[in-house]
Design a protein around this motif. Structure first.
Motif, PDB file in Angstrom:
ATOM      1  N   MET A 102       0.836  -1.200   0.000  1.00  0.00           N
ATOM      2  CA  MET A 102       0.000   0.000   0.000  1.00  0.00           C
ATOM      3  C   MET A 102       0.871   1.251   0.000  1.00  0.00           C
ATOM      4  SD  MET A 102      -3.316  -0.561  -0.123  1.00  0.00           S
ATOM      5  CE  MET A 102      -4.006   0.925   0.613  1.00  0.00           C
ATOM      6  N   GLU A 103       1.959   1.199   0.735  1.00  0.00           N
ATOM      7  CA  GLU A 103       2.894   2.326   0.748  1.00  0.00           C
ATOM      8  C   GLU A 103       3.473   2.546  -0.648  1.00  0.00           C
ATOM      9  OE1 GLU A 103       7.182   3.474   2.837  1.00  0.00           O
ATOM     10  OE2 GLU A 103       5.933   1.881   3.674  1.00  0.00           O
ATOM     11  N   THR A 104       3.874   1.452  -1.309  1.00  0.00           N
ATOM     12  CA  THR A 104       4.412   1.558  -2.665  1.00  0.00           C
ATOM     13  C   THR A 104       3.387   2.148  -3.626  1.00  0.00           C
ATOM     14  OG1 THR A 104       5.900  -0.318  -2.326  1.00  0.00           O
ATOM     15  CG2 THR A 104       5.329   0.225  -4.610  1.00  0.00           C
ATOM     16  N   LEU A 105       2.162   1.633  -3.568  1.00  0.00           N
ATOM     17  CA  LEU A 105       1.130   2.067  -4.501  1.00  0.00           C
ATOM     18  C   LEU A 105       0.683   3.502  -4.237  1.00  0.00           C
ATOM     19  CD1 LEU A 105      -1.014  -1.188  -4.675  1.00  0.00           C
ATOM     20  CD2 LEU A 105       0.501  -0.277  -6.440  1.00  0.00           C
ATOM     21  N   SER A 106       0.823   3.973  -3.015  1.00  0.00           N
ATOM     22  CA  SER A 106       0.415   5.347  -2.735  1.00  0.00           C
ATOM     23  C   SER A 106       1.166   6.336  -3.615  1.00  0.00           C
ATOM     24  CB  SER A 106       0.634   5.681  -1.256  1.00  0.00           C
ATOM     25  OG  SER A 106       2.016   5.756  -0.937  1.00  0.00           O
ATOM     26  N   GLY A 107       2.412   6.018  -3.904  1.00  0.00           N
ATOM     27  CA  GLY A 107       3.182   6.892  -4.790  1.00  0.00           C
ATOM     28  C   GLY A 107       2.697   6.850  -6.226  1.00  0.00           C
ATOM     29  N   GLU A 108       2.249   5.680  -6.672  1.00  0.00           N
ATOM     30  CA  GLU A 108       1.778   5.547  -8.045  1.00  0.00           C
ATOM     31  C   GLU A 108       0.521   6.375  -8.306  1.00  0.00           C
ATOM     32  OE1 GLU A 108       1.316   1.538  -9.355  1.00  0.00           O
ATOM     33  OE2 GLU A 108       3.262   0.886  -8.570  1.00  0.00           O
ATOM     34  N   PHE A 109      -0.323   6.530  -7.281  1.00  0.00           N
ATOM     35  CA  PHE A 109      -1.577   7.259  -7.458  1.00  0.00           C
ATOM     36  C   PHE A 109      -1.429   8.757  -7.200  1.00  0.00           C
ATOM     37  CE2 PHE A 109      -3.048   2.951  -7.287  1.00  0.00           C
ATOM     38  CZ  PHE A 109      -4.155   2.937  -8.122  1.00  0.00           C
TER      39      PHE A 109
END
Length: 306
Positions: free
Chosen positions: A76-83
């Protein structure tokens, strides 16, 4: 766990946590993403208040009780940057800050709770592969856009301490379309998304945004009860059935929307069948081609056609 539509139960009273010393007196450690923060009792309230700007996703995990849940937190931490600011991810280690879990009445971990305008709603409670998790969050972003929730968080930090200058904010490409949706100007949003799609047909987010905006345009001012009654009275009327499918999709009943149109394709022929099929394909695009429900819907459509 399949994604559920957003609900908006009453806000949880979290005021008692504001200003409470964190465990060990330590401040929240910065994360590796500009759009994620590790929560303590000290910064929890301000993080909830940030949901008035754009959604906050609280990720509850326990390294000691369920090590797999920590992997979900990392993803979730990783994906937060993608969004890029569509969500702020708040990471809650319930071993370190049990008071937050108690205040939120968390039954088990892992659990992801979406907070919008201060109101929490359960979103996920399984450890998913990161690709599937990305698909789930993409669907959530699309639903938010469809409901006119277009705000973005500013970066919290960039490779340093929290609050450090993060430079430019969210990707500006979608700002004009999202601003238009936020202002209720659907026609302008469609025009802005269309520009993005024309410039880059491979832009999946712009294509999905365009499809959702068109659904909003078609359903504006529609009486849901009257639309369902009309569809029930005329099961082979393409216009009546596609309208209810649009309404179902906006309400989060994705499989219902797809199944309604697959059945319509089976029952119709000629131009009517083509219109039903084309409308269904548009709905696939709005949800996202990688979604498991879309993959299933495409299989059902192929069966209905052949």
């Amino acid at each position: 766990m399949s994604q559920q539509p957003f609900s908006r139960p009453g806000a949880v009273d979290l005021s008692g946590l504001a200003g409470t010393p964190a465990a060990g007196g330590a401040a929240a450690a910065p994360t590796g993403s500009s759009y994620a923060v590790r929560l303590t009792e000290q910064n929890f309230q301000e993080t909830i208040e940030a949901s008035m700007t754009a959604p906050v996703l609280l990720v509850f995990y326990s390294p000691s009780r369920m090590p797999e849940s920590e992997a979900l937190a990392r993803d979730m931490e990783t994906l937060s940057g993608e969004f890029e600011g569509r969500f702020l991810v708040g990471l809650v280690d319930i071993d370190a800050v049990p008071a937050i879990a108690q205040a939120m009445q968390i039954p088990s971990v892992p659990l992801v709770v979406a907070v919008i305008d201060g109101r929490p709603a359960p979103l996920l409670q399984d450890v998913l592969p990161i690709d599937q998790l990305r698909t789930q969050l993409t669907q959530v972003a699309q639903q938010l856009t469809a409901n006119g929730i277009a705000g973005r968080h500013q970066p919290r930090h960039l490779g340093g301490a929290e609050g450090e200058d993060a430079g430019p904010g969210a990707d500006p490409r979608y700002a004009a379309a999202q601003d238009a949706l936020g202002e209720g100007d659907i026609d302008r949003a469609i025009a802005e998304y269309q520009k993005l799609v024309d410039a880059n047909p491979a832009d999946a987010e712009a294509a999905a945004g365009l499809a959702m905006a068109r659904i909003l345009q078609r359903t504006a001012g529609v009486d849901l009860a009257a639309a369902r009654a009309a569809a029930a009275a005329s099961p082979d009327d393409v216009e009546a059935q596609t309208l209810v499918a649009d309404l179902d999709l906006l309400g989060g009943h994705v499989d219902d929307a797809f199944n309604r149109l697959v059945d319509l394709v089976r029952r119709t022929s000629g131009d009517e069948r083509d219109r039903a099929r084309e409308h269904l394909v548009d709905l696939f695009g709005a949800v996202g081609n990688d979604d498991s429900r879309v993959l299933r819907g495409r299989q059902n459509l192929a069966s209905a056609l052949f």
